[in-house]
Design a protein around this motif. Sequence first.
Motif, PDB file in Angstrom:
ATOM      1  N   THR A  65       3.491  -5.821   6.002  1.00 56.77           N
ATOM      2  CA  THR A  65       4.558  -5.382   7.052  1.00 56.77           C
ATOM      3  C   THR A  65       4.941  -6.683   7.780  1.00 56.77           C
ATOM      4  O   THR A  65       4.029  -7.305   8.365  1.00 56.77           O
ATOM      5  CB  THR A  65       3.780  -4.323   7.648  1.00 56.77           C
ATOM      6  N   THR A  74       9.391   0.287  -1.450  1.00 55.42           N
ATOM      7  CA  THR A  74       9.342   0.712   0.107  1.00 55.42           C
ATOM      8  C   THR A  74      10.281   2.163   0.262  1.00 55.42           C
ATOM      9  O   THR A  74      10.936   2.554  -0.603  1.00 55.42           O
ATOM     10  CB  THR A  74      10.691  -0.125   0.912  1.00 55.42           C
ATOM     11  N   GLN A 122      -0.300  -3.073   1.317  1.00 51.90           N
ATOM     12  CA  GLN A 122       0.955  -2.997   2.034  1.00 51.90           C
ATOM     13  C   GLN A 122       0.907  -4.400   2.578  1.00 51.90           C
ATOM     14  O   GLN A 122       0.069  -5.008   3.331  1.00 51.90           O
ATOM     15  CB  GLN A 122       0.495  -1.931   3.378  1.00 51.90           C
ATOM     16  N   THR A 134       9.211  -6.238   3.597  1.00 50.43           N
ATOM     17  CA  THR A 134       7.935  -5.155   4.043  1.00 50.43           C
ATOM     18  C   THR A 134       8.023  -4.092   3.002  1.00 50.43           C
ATOM     19  O   THR A 134       9.077  -3.367   2.565  1.00 50.43           O
ATOM     20  CB  THR A 134       8.379  -4.376   5.337  1.00 50.43           C
ATOM     21  N   ALA A 135       6.920  -3.724   2.230  1.00 48.31           N
ATOM     22  CA  ALA A 135       6.689  -2.898   1.147  1.00 48.31           C
ATOM     23  C   ALA A 135       5.324  -2.895   0.649  1.00 48.31           C
ATOM     24  O   ALA A 135       4.472  -3.773   1.176  1.00 48.31           O
ATOM     25  CB  ALA A 135       7.512  -3.492  -0.083  1.00 48.31           C
ATOM     26  N   ARG A 174       7.436  -4.451  -5.939  1.00 48.94           N
ATOM     27  CA  ARG A 174       7.117  -3.873  -4.567  1.00 48.94           C
ATOM     28  C   ARG A 174       7.953  -2.563  -4.342  1.00 48.94           C
ATOM     29  O   ARG A 174       9.175  -2.134  -4.893  1.00 48.94           O
ATOM     30  CB  ARG A 174       7.777  -4.909  -3.392  1.00 48.94           C
ATOM     31  N   GLU A 231      12.637  -7.404   5.770  1.00 51.11           N
ATOM     32  CA  GLU A 231      13.204  -6.727   4.301  1.00 51.11           C
ATOM     33  C   GLU A 231      12.055  -6.949   3.306  1.00 51.11           C
ATOM     34  O   GLU A 231      12.088  -6.158   2.309  1.00 51.11           O
ATOM     35  CB  GLU A 231      14.308  -7.428   3.911  1.00 51.11           C
TER      36      GLU A 231
END
Length: 117
Positions: free
Chosen positions: A114, A43, A112, A93-94, A41, A91
């Motif tokens: 989120t 971010t 994605q 989210t990526a 992942r 955390e």
Amino acid sequence: QVQVVESGGGLVQPGGSLRLSCTASGTFLSLSSVGTMAWDRWTPGKQREPVASISRDGTATYAESVKGRFTISRDNGKNTMYLQMNNVDPEDTAVYYCMAHYLRDFWGQGTQVTVSS
């Protein structure tokens, strides 16, 4: 050649669940002939991070940050790998990328995820 396509990303609330899928296609006979598969992942502003991997025989490894919450699996009959994400956190989210190894590593375009209320 192997093509891998991720799906299943989206918006999920903290503490919720999401399942990502990675479908492989190409000149291999079946997913059982594909070696290790994995999820990374990324971010913005952070380094790309390995999340989990699974060998041909089903042995799984996880990053410490997701251990106990995420489960990686593969269904060789469906040429598909999964990442079950439970108790997600912001955390997590990526953009999540799938990799399949067949003579070399093949990566998908990403999906994605989120995590937000």
